[in-house]
Design a protein around this motif. Structure first.
Motif, PDB file in Angstrom:
ATOM      1  N   SER A   1       0.718  -1.130  -0.376  1.00  0.00           N
ATOM      2  CA  SER A   1      -0.332  -0.007   0.138  1.00  0.00           C
ATOM      3  C   SER A   1       0.737   1.404  -0.109  1.00  0.00           C
ATOM      4  CB  SER A   1      -0.979   0.037   1.107  1.00  0.00           C
ATOM      5  OG  SER A   1      -0.320  -0.109   2.592  1.00  0.00           O
ATOM      6  N   LEU A   2       2.263   1.179   0.273  1.00  0.00           N
ATOM      7  CA  LEU A   2       3.136   2.583   0.654  1.00  0.00           C
ATOM      8  C   LEU A   2       3.764   2.282  -0.611  1.00  0.00           C
ATOM      9  CD1 LEU A   2       3.986   2.799   4.472  1.00  0.00           C
ATOM     10  CD2 LEU A   2       1.740   4.218   2.748  1.00  0.00           C
ATOM     11  N   LEU A   3       3.712   2.034  -1.648  1.00  0.00           N
ATOM     12  CA  LEU A   3       4.528   2.259  -2.785  1.00  0.00           C
ATOM     13  C   LEU A   3       4.194   2.046  -3.623  1.00  0.00           C
ATOM     14  CD1 LEU A   3       5.767  -1.869  -2.773  1.00  0.00           C
ATOM     15  CD2 LEU A   3       7.088  -0.290  -1.696  1.00  0.00           C
ATOM     16  N   SER A   4       5.155   2.997  -4.487  1.00  0.00           N
ATOM     17  CA  SER A   4       4.886   3.630  -5.808  1.00  0.00           C
ATOM     18  C   SER A   4       4.378   2.646  -7.058  1.00  0.00           C
ATOM     19  CB  SER A   4       6.280   4.617  -6.227  1.00  0.00           C
ATOM     20  OG  SER A   4       6.870   3.689  -6.399  1.00  0.00           O
ATOM     21  N   ALA A   5       3.766   3.093  -8.124  1.00  0.00           N
ATOM     22  CA  ALA A   5       3.778   1.782  -9.285  1.00  0.00           C
ATOM     23  C   ALA A   5       4.842   1.617  -9.758  1.00  0.00           C
ATOM     24  CB  ALA A   5       2.600   2.642 -10.303  1.00  0.00           C
ATOM     25  N   SER A   6       6.171   2.155  -9.999  1.00  0.00           N
ATOM     26  CA  SER A   6       6.948   1.012 -10.329  1.00  0.00           C
ATOM     27  C   SER A   6       7.769   0.092  -9.078  1.00  0.00           C
ATOM     28  CB  SER A   6       8.344   2.178 -11.336  1.00  0.00           C
ATOM     29  OG  SER A   6       8.463   3.068  -9.201  1.00  0.00           O
ATOM     30  N   ALA A   7       7.879   0.843  -8.075  1.00  0.00           N
ATOM     31  CA  ALA A   7       7.926  -0.122  -6.769  1.00  0.00           C
ATOM     32  C   ALA A   7       6.925  -0.747  -6.763  1.00  0.00           C
ATOM     33  CB  ALA A   7       7.831   0.690  -6.051  1.00  0.00           C
ATOM     34  N   LEU A   8       5.857  -0.830  -7.042  1.00  0.00           N
ATOM     35  CA  LEU A   8       4.617  -2.068  -6.909  1.00  0.00           C
ATOM     36  C   LEU A   8       4.773  -3.149  -7.795  1.00  0.00           C
ATOM     37  CD1 LEU A   8       0.685  -1.439  -5.817  1.00  0.00           C
ATOM     38  CD2 LEU A   8       1.695  -3.730  -7.749  1.00  0.00           C
ATOM     39  N   PHE A   9       5.001  -2.683  -8.684  1.00  0.00           N
ATOM     40  CA  PHE A   9       5.288  -3.454 -10.659  1.00  0.00           C
ATOM     41  C   PHE A   9       6.331  -4.675  -9.884  1.00  0.00           C
ATOM     42  CE2 PHE A   9       2.766  -0.817 -13.274  1.00  0.00           C
ATOM     43  CZ  PHE A   9       1.757  -1.222 -12.955  1.00  0.00           C
ATOM     44  N   ALA A  10       7.350  -3.899  -9.707  1.00  0.00           N
ATOM     45  CA  ALA A  10       9.406  -4.182  -9.416  1.00  0.00           C
ATOM     46  C   ALA A  10       9.124  -5.130  -8.064  1.00  0.00           C
ATOM     47  CB  ALA A  10      10.157  -3.791  -8.923  1.00  0.00           C
ATOM     48  N   ALA A  11       8.030  -5.101  -7.110  1.00  0.00           N
ATOM     49  CA  ALA A  11       7.688  -6.149  -5.939  1.00  0.00           C
ATOM     50  C   ALA A  11       7.270  -6.998  -6.590  1.00  0.00           C
ATOM     51  CB  ALA A  11       7.141  -5.530  -4.709  1.00  0.00           C
ATOM     52  N   ALA A  12       5.967  -7.186  -7.006  1.00  0.00           N
ATOM     53  CA  ALA A  12       5.004  -7.970  -8.445  1.00  0.00           C
ATOM     54  C   ALA A  12       6.347  -8.706  -8.740  1.00  0.00           C
ATOM     55  CB  ALA A  12       3.772  -7.642  -8.700  1.00  0.00           C
ATOM     56  N   ARG A  13       6.602  -8.795  -9.940  1.00  0.00           N
ATOM     57  CA  ARG A  13       7.798  -9.436 -10.468  1.00  0.00           C
ATOM     58  C   ARG A  13       8.357  -9.969  -9.976  1.00  0.00           C
ATOM     59  NH1 ARG A  13       5.960  -8.336 -15.610  1.00  0.00           N
ATOM     60  NH2 ARG A  13       5.434  -6.597 -16.027  1.00  0.00           N
ATOM     61  N   ALA A  14       9.172  -9.995  -8.135  1.00  0.00           N
ATOM     62  CA  ALA A  14       9.735 -10.565  -7.630  1.00  0.00           C
ATOM     63  C   ALA A  14       9.266 -11.161  -7.024  1.00  0.00           C
ATOM     64  CB  ALA A  14      10.642  -9.598  -6.683  1.00  0.00           C
TER      65      ALA A  14
END
Length: 604
Positions: free
Chosen positions: A306-319
């Protein structure tokens, strides 16, 4: 960087003694093509409590659907109509005449054309736990009787639902249905007192058959979502009864899988599960699938993004292990909507947010409509073609986003996925995900598009041009109760032609030779109509809220064209780097993110 803020409120959920939430629109609602703001779509699970549920119109006649109106089903009763035995509806729905029983749904209308609503609404008004177990294999709901295995013996006129008769005595028009691969069966049945065993045998004729394709709904909610308390085994029944073969488990911020429920119900021959999660945060809602489910961990092992930016969220999901596919959901909902939240108009490039996701929910159950003042479907389709025009080769998907037993129902819209093995038992989950990554999809609310380029290349495939052109063949299939009336052909993001489909057509074939030029490009095809599909299939939400109903629409993931003959595909425009990131809404006074839905509240 861009920041958008949402507002959220809670709605008392009386009979369940809990709280439900529904998110309001963005501070700045998404603009329409003429620059005017369009209101957010009322979210699932919330209906203004002071507004009564309006009645539905009488059933639309279905051509060649079943027996004559005076048939009344097959009864053991003598001519005077009274056997002295309790009335029992013995119903069997089969896959065609002489075929095996299949999970399906039966909607009953009284003699004045009013649909029989079974059970009770749970408060706001949705139905999650207010359904009725009518008999083994038969669940009575607000939108009909769900038949788990395609057959059941249902007592009539007795207290099977909160002490009240779920199906009162009377004469009914019965409509048996499943999906748009089948026609609808319709007949009158006499269920008055003393009729004994009344047999309703409903063979659902095939409108079209698909070899090598499976029907998937990859945006599905049940009791782990927070904004639904529908039991997961009941959700599986609704999916099987809608002809869905692959269920994507996407409860809000929760890793889950329907495999255990499918096995317990013995429905593995009809449906399989893909474990997933709908990441639900202030930036929007995003599916990830497949995911690893950890039952011993909170929320099945789902993280807090919930506290991530869009790019950070996408990167976390892909990890995540796999990695999973990343899908943007209902991007034009007006709230919890990634494109609306970013303020993107769907045309300008570069867009004001990251676009490195894999799939786009082009067709969503709450958005598959058009009105003169709200071209919601058209905007979603425009988004998709703009992404492809600029080299972002996203997968076209259609999903229901179903939460309950009414409003938006299971399986509409849906995605057909071309797979190497179409069995659900055993289920080739690896092959299914690879087929998604290969973009072998058709998203639809009803019609099916079989598109071939140069004889064999279908959605997501690569075709090689000869002499600067390709042969395009389009085969459309639809049942008699779905009315797509036009095809559109797109080449490299430009509308090349519109083709009329004669009224009443169920099988339409069209071909042409299309010039593609010297540079690699792509061909997209979609089909549309203006007459809504019958409300019994997708549910009544779009029909009772002034949106006119769910429209027939189908769209393929485009066929890529190797125009220069080098054996590869180079997008006509590469995705631009350095697009703005999108920040989450700021934390509240408690340091926690603002809640956008019940799924977010469960993080607290």
């Amino acid at each position: 960087m861009t920041r958008r803020v949402a507002r959220c409120w809670t709605v008392a959920f009386g009979l369940l003694a809990g709280l439900r939430t529904a998110c309001g629109g963005l501070d700045a609602a998404s603009p329409t093509d003429d620059g005017e703001a369009s209101p957010p779509v009322t979210p699932s699970g919330w209906w203004p409590t002071e507004t009564p549920v309006p009645p539905l119109p009488p059933p639309v006649p279905v051509a060649d659907a079943g027996a004559e109106e005076d048939a009344g089903g097959v009864s053991d009763a003598p001519p005077d109509g009274d056997t002295g035995e309790p009335t029992l509806l013995v119903v069997t729905v089969t896959d065609g005449s002489g075929g095996p029983p299949i999970p399906a749904r039966v909607v009953l209308y009284d003699e004045s054309g009013v649909p029989l609503r079974i059970g009770r609404l749970d408060g706001d008004p949705v139905q999650d736990v207010g359904y009725c177990d009518l008999a083994p294999g038969a669940i009575g709901t607000w939108t009909g009787i769900a038949l788990t295995y395609g057959s059941a013996e249902i007592p009539i006129g007795v207290g099977t639902c909160d002490g009240r008769p779920a199906v009162p005595y009377g004469r009914y028009r019965a409509r048996a249905l499943r999906d748009t691969q089948h026609e609808i069966f319709e007949t009158w049945i006499d269920l008055r007192a003393g009729r004994g065993r009344v047999h309703l045998e409903a063979p659902l004729a095939r409108a079209f058959s698909l070899d090598g394709w499976v029907a998937a709904d990859l945006h599905v909610h049940a009791e782990n979502s927070g904004d639904s308390v529908l039991p997961r085994d009941v959700r599986v029944v609704t999916m099987a009864a809608a002809g869905i073969q692959v269920i994507g488990s996407t409860d809000h911020n929760f890793h889950a899988d329907y495999a255990a429920e499918i096995e317990s119900l013995g429905l593995g021959a009809f449906v399989a599960s893909l474990p997933g999660n709908e990441i639900s945060v202030g930036l929007g809602h995003f599916n990830v699938f497949p995911v690893e489910v950890s039952p011993a961990l909170p929320r099945g092992g789902a993280a807090d993004y919930s506290l991530l930016s869009a790019s950070a969220l996408f990167a976390a999901a892909r990890a995540l292990p796999g990695p999973p596919l990343l899908q943007v959901n209902h991007a034009r909902l007006g709230w919890a909507a990634y494109f609306d939240g970013a303020g993107w108009d769907g045309v300008s490039w570069p867009p004001p947010m990251p676009v490195d996701f894999d799939a786009l929910e082009v067709l969503s159950g709450f958005l598959a409509y058009e009105t003169p003042a709200d071209q919601r479907l058209g905007r979603a389709v425009q988004d998709f073609y703009t992404l492809w025009r600029n080299g972002v080769q996203v997968i076209a998907l259609g999903n229901s986003d179903t939460h309950h037993l009414n409003l938006i129902l299971a399986g509409f819209p849906r995605s057909y996925v071309r797979v190497p093995d179409a069995r659900t038992e055993p289920f080739d989950d690896v092959g299914f995900v690879q087929a998604l990554r290969g973009r072998h999809t058709v998203a639809t609310t009803g019609p099916f598009l079989d598109v071939r380029v140069e004889g064999s290349a279908g959605p997501g495939d690569l075709a090689t041009a000869t002499g600067g052109s390709v042969v395009l063949e389009v085969h459309l299939r639809q049942p008699t109760h779905v009315h797509a009336t036009r095809l559109r052909v797109w080449v490299g993001g430009t509308l090349r032609r519109t083709v009329d489909i004669p009224p009443g057509t169920t099988a339409f074939h069209w071909s042409s030779r299309e010039a593609v030029g010297p540079a690699d490009t792509w061909i997209g095809v979609d089909a549309a109509g203006d007459d809504p599909i019958l409300w019994e299939l997708p549910g009544d939400y779009l029909y009772l809220n002034g949106r006119g109903g769910m429209l027939p629409f189908a769209i393929i993931s485009p066929v890529r064209i190797d125009a220069n003959g080098d054996g590869s595909y180079a997008p006509p425009t590469l995705p631009l780097k350095g697009v703005p990131d999108l920040l989450p809404p700021p934390p509240g006074p408690d340091g926690l993110p603002p809640a956008w839905d019940c799924g977010d509240l469960l993080l607290r």
